[in-house]
Design a protein around this motif. Sequence first.
Motif, short mmCIF file in Angstrom:
data_model
loop_
_atom_site.label_atom_id
_atom_site.label_comp_id
_atom_site.label_asym_id
_atom_site.label_seq_id
_atom_site.Cartn_x
_atom_site.Cartn_y
_atom_site.Cartn_z
N PRO A 8 14.14 -0.56 1.82
CA PRO A 8 13.20 -1.35 2.65
C PRO A 8 12.00 -0.55 3.13
N LEU A 9 12.17 0.77 3.29
CA LEU A 9 11.06 1.59 3.76
C LEU A 9 9.88 1.58 2.79
N PHE A 14 3.95 -0.18 2.21
CA PHE A 14 2.86 -0.98 1.64
C PHE A 14 2.39 -2.09 2.58
N VAL A 15 3.31 -2.64 3.37
CA VAL A 15 2.97 -3.78 4.22
C VAL A 15 2.27 -3.37 5.50
N ILE A 16 2.72 -2.28 6.13
CA ILE A 16 2.20 -1.90 7.44
C ILE A 16 0.68 -1.68 7.45
N LEU A 21 -4.45 -3.74 9.60
CA LEU A 21 -5.83 -4.23 9.39
C LEU A 21 -5.95 -5.69 9.79
N PHE A 22 -4.93 -6.49 9.47
CA PHE A 22 -4.93 -7.91 9.84
C PHE A 22 -4.97 -8.07 11.35
N LEU A 23 -4.17 -7.27 12.05
CA LEU A 23 -4.17 -7.32 13.52
C LEU A 23 -5.52 -6.88 14.10
N ALA A 24 -6.07 -5.82 13.51
CA ALA A 24 -7.29 -5.24 14.07
C ALA A 24 -8.53 -6.10 13.82
N PHE A 25 -8.60 -6.73 12.65
CA PHE A 25 -9.83 -7.43 12.27
C PHE A 25 -9.71 -8.95 12.27
#
Length: 294
Positions: A8-9, A14-16, A21-25
Amino acid sequence: MNKALRNPLIYLIFVIPAFVLFLAFFIYPVFTAVNNSFTSWNGISKNITYIGFDNFVTAFHDVAFWKSVKNNVYFILFSCLVQVPLIVIFSLLIANVKKFKGLYKTAVFMPSIMSTAVIGILWGFIYNPDFGLANKILGVFGVSPIYWLSDKNWAMISILITNAWQWTGFYIVMVLAAILAIPKELEEAAAIDGATGFQRATKITIPLVMPIISVVIMLSIAGAMKAADIVLVMTKGGPAGSTDVMATYMIRYAITSFRHGFGNSIAVLIFIFTIIITVLYQVLISKRTERIEY
């Protein structure tokens, strides 16, 4: 390799970054805009006063705001009732040409990769009342010069035509790809049965590409709701606010007039209106378009 993919790591690595970026922008700016929409703030000073829903009440009582909403509706109607039918027609025509198909696809796609500023300046010359191509053509038929961008009776339709010219090719490529993916055997069988070209287009091709056409309509609606750059380049919302859309109305107050809180309230309204229209379209129309397998 397979063992690594079961960890899972690996997926988190790859996802984090994308999630951050999604959270920030996206997420953070949305929540910030919502928070600022309840304030009286000039966007610069540290003095921020919360005023509740006053900004929204002010917008709803402003005639200029509702005029900008009406112009956004014009964008949507022009896109759905004029631009989309032309997209389908041109896609069908290009799909049936025998030679230079790649040239035609490139030609129609070119405007969509050009800067909106370049498009606006180019069409500004075309609409020029003294030496513009539009009036030159009309002059051949004895029509008096039209002040396309300075006459409020013509300014909005001029912008709508320019915006459609810029983005029609982008959507044509999408619909054309769907048309070319249809197995040739279907049309050949219809032709053997005596179906005309018009019948094959209306009874076979268009129904099969309706899911893509539905996506094109939804993208056109979303694009119409956030239209701003072409208006700013060509008319700046004039004459007398006749071409203002919600985004240019927002820019005028948030940036030019330093009413950042009020500008954010307009941004929130644009977001809400877009969500409502998109959901209504999905529920009432888009879901009725069945995905056809062939």
